[in-house]
Design a protein around this motif. Structure first.
Motif, short mmCIF file in Angstrom:
data_model
loop_
_atom_site.label_atom_id
_atom_site.label_comp_id
_atom_site.label_asym_id
_atom_site.label_seq_id
_atom_site.Cartn_x
_atom_site.Cartn_y
_atom_site.Cartn_z
N HIS A 1 -9.16 -2.59 1.44
CA HIS A 1 -7.99 -1.72 1.35
C HIS A 1 -7.70 -1.07 2.71
N ASP B 1 0.01 0.30 0.62
CA ASP B 1 -0.84 0.69 -0.51
C ASP B 1 -0.10 0.44 -1.81
N ASN B 2 -0.81 -0.17 -2.75
CA ASN B 2 -0.25 -0.41 -4.08
C ASN B 2 -1.27 0.00 -5.15
N GLY B 3 -2.26 0.79 -4.74
CA GLY B 3 -3.31 1.26 -5.64
C GLY B 3 -4.62 1.41 -4.90
N ARG C 1 -10.56 1.02 -12.73
CA ARG C 1 -9.38 0.74 -13.55
C ARG C 1 -9.91 0.49 -14.97
N ALA D 1 -8.76 -2.45 -5.64
CA ALA D 1 -7.75 -1.87 -4.76
C ALA D 1 -6.61 -2.87 -4.67
N PHE D 2 -5.41 -2.37 -4.60
CA PHE D 2 -4.21 -3.20 -4.58
C PHE D 2 -3.38 -2.89 -3.34
N GLU E 1 -5.15 -8.12 -4.30
CA GLU E 1 -6.12 -7.19 -4.87
C GLU E 1 -7.51 -7.65 -4.45
#
Length: 130
Positions: free
Chosen positions: A85, A95-97, A102, A112-113, A123
């Protein structure tokens, strides 16, 4: 002998140099490296093994798939997920997560996305008990 579901995945990119530098950085924490270079493509996999991800230069018409598609890379630790990440964000990813559990995917699903510089959703995930 079990045959893997997938042999490799190829994605088209409009800027091979930028995307290769990005994937060099984000895949390193996951133990994957650039296993070959070509004039219009690069391949990634584990050292000494064949490619599993190919980036192919496409001067026109290189568009990432829609929101329902993403690539999930296996990580061998939560720290590797965090490094993936951080590398992505430092190399032009979005950043997408952030790294974290989760639990809606499972009690041990740590991921992490990010969105790479050309819009592919990727991811890093480890899904084992700590």
């Amino acid at each position: 002998m079990a045959i893997p579901l997938l042999h490799h995945i190829s994605i088209g990119v409009s800027d091979l140099r930028t995307m290769a530098a990005f994937y060099d950085a984000v895949l390193a924490p996951l133990g994957q490296v650039r296993v070959w270079d070509g004039p219009h493509s690069v391949g990634y996999g584990f050292p000494g093994e064949g490619d599993k991800l190919l980036l192919n230069q496409r001067d026109s018409g290189a568009h990432p798939p829609g929101n329902g598609f993403h690539l999930a890379f296996s990580a061998n630790s939560r720290d590797a997920v965090a490094q993936f990440h951080a590398a992505a964000l430092s190399c032009g990813g979005t950043d997408n997560g952030a790294p974290g559990l989760r639990e809606h995917y499972g009690p041990h699903y740590y991921a992490a996305f990010v969105i790479d510089p050309e819009g592919y959703r990727i991811e890093a995930v480890i899904n084992v008990p700590v």
